[in-house]
Design an enzyme around this catalytic site. Structure first.
Site, short mmCIF file in Angstrom:
data_model
loop_
_atom_site.label_atom_id
_atom_site.label_comp_id
_atom_site.label_asym_id
_atom_site.label_seq_id
_atom_site.Cartn_x
_atom_site.Cartn_y
_atom_site.Cartn_z
N LEU A 123 -22.82 2.55 -1.03
CA LEU A 123 -22.95 2.61 -2.48
C LEU A 123 -24.35 2.12 -2.82
O LEU A 123 -24.91 1.27 -2.12
CB LEU A 123 -21.91 1.70 -3.17
N ASP A 124 -24.92 2.64 -3.91
CA ASP A 124 -26.22 2.16 -4.35
C ASP A 124 -26.16 0.67 -4.65
O ASP A 124 -25.10 0.13 -5.00
CB ASP A 124 -26.67 2.90 -5.61
N LYS A 125 -27.30 0.02 -4.57
CA LYS A 125 -27.39 -1.42 -4.82
C LYS A 125 -26.73 -1.81 -6.14
O LYS A 125 -25.97 -2.78 -6.21
CB LYS A 125 -28.86 -1.85 -4.83
N THR A 127 -24.55 -0.07 -7.95
CA THR A 127 -23.24 0.51 -8.18
C THR A 127 -22.20 -0.42 -7.55
O THR A 127 -22.31 -0.77 -6.39
CB THR A 127 -23.12 1.92 -7.57
N ARG A 245 -25.20 10.49 -10.33
CA ARG A 245 -26.30 10.22 -11.25
C ARG A 245 -27.15 11.46 -11.49
O ARG A 245 -27.52 11.76 -12.63
CB ARG A 245 -27.15 9.07 -10.68
#
Length: 328
Positions: A123-125, A127, A245
């Site tokens: 997961l993105d930082k 998110t 996104r």
């Protein structure tokens, strides 16, 4: 060094290039140079040799983990906002991998390399939400196959909640648009299907709530035909970097707080009522949460299903739109 740094940004920093020059790894027309400030002339042939960096094994760090489930094969975490999944450029420590090593010791799969111990997906930082890691090589292989297949022949299920600007014209929909690299190599963009780096990407969405339903004067549209923002559930058929996104920005409804893909929408906050306007302006990240993850257990074959509650900042922002969104 300045010219090389411009050519190889962001993969090589100027400091790294200066070090390579001093180590004799750069030649001009076959002659080794050792001075970073060497002057260049048009037509010169420059060669730079970049030795592979040897990965440094991540160290255990006492970082608290919100564990949703754990057994001998897997560990399921509710990842908080701000926690990077694995070490990399700019984030050598303080990652989920460092926390997992501290918690699990040597009981983590190293199929992905020591710097990605146990990591099956990411997961993105900024998110938040559910993420699973593998503790054995068998579990890693089984889960990796499931994620690679995107659940098309299995029971993998992923659902994200996203707060986006505006609202899609339909309450349900599918975005089928290939993704590739953008001009900024850290980002992604919708790409023509025939381009070499284009990767198949499909996102399904459902509009769960709409906020600030209004009609602009003179628009010719009925009251309630437009929304300032909406809460969507997004389900992934594929799992590309930044997929939700990029896809939401592509259809004109970027995720609120997404400064990479929704910067052009920042002024929309000016139309919000106080104190919602300040809440949106001060929200420091993309409003995206990985709420649900379901998969078959790699050993028992039991269907496992996990949900993570909204983090406080996400919940407060939703509550703000519920209270003041209709006053936009």
């Amino acid at each position: 060094d300045q010219w090389l740094a411009a050519k190889f940004a962001p993969e090589l920093s100027r400091n790294r290039i200066q070090g390579l020059i001093r180590d004799g790894q750069v030649t001009i027309d076959g002659t080794v140079i050792s001075e970073p400030r060497q002057k260049l002339i048009s037509g010169a042939h420059i060669t730079i040799l970049v030795p592979d960096l040897q990965p440094v094994a991540p160290q255990a760090e006492n970082i608290p983990l919100a564990i949703l489930y754990e057994d001998d094969d897997v560990i399921v975490i509710n990842k908080p906002v701000g926690l990077v999944v694995h070490p990399g450029a700019g984030n050598p420590t303080g990652t989920l991998v460092n926390a997992l090593i501290n918690h699990c010791g040597t009981a983590l799969s190293e199929i992905g390399g020591v710097e990605r111990a146990g990591i099956v997906h990411r997961l993105d930082k900024d998110t938040s939400g559910v993420i699973v890691a593998a503790k054995t090589d068998h579990a890693h292989r089984m889960l990796s196959e499931s994620f690679a297949d995107h659940g098309q022949t299995g029971d993998l299920e992923r659902a994200y909640d996203a707060l986006v600007w505006g609202a899609p014209s339909r309450m349900t929909g599918t975005i089928d648009a290939p993704l590739g690299r953008a001009a900024d190599r850290t980002r992604r963009a919708v790409a023509p299907a025939g381009r070499a780096d284009a990767r198949h990407a499909v996102t399904h969405f459902v509009v769960n709530e709409r906020f600030g339903l209004t009609a602009h004067p003179g628009s010719g549209k009925a009251a309630g035909s437009e929304a300032m923002a909406s809460l969507l559930e997004c389900r992934l058929e594929t799992g590309r970097t930044h997929q939700i996104r990029v896809h939401m920005a592509h259809i004109g409804h970027p995720v609120i707080g997404d400064h990479d893909y929704g910067r052009a929408f920042l002024t929309k906050a000016n139309r919000l009522a106080e104190p919602l306007k300040d809440m949106v302006r001060g929200f420091p990240r993309q409003a995206l949460h990985a709420r649900l993850l379901a998969f078959r257990h790699p050993t028992s074959d039991e269907l496992m299903r996990f949900e993570a509650p909204w983090p406080a900042d996400f919940m407060d922002l939703i509550d703000g739109f519920r209270r003041w969104g209709d006053k936009a």
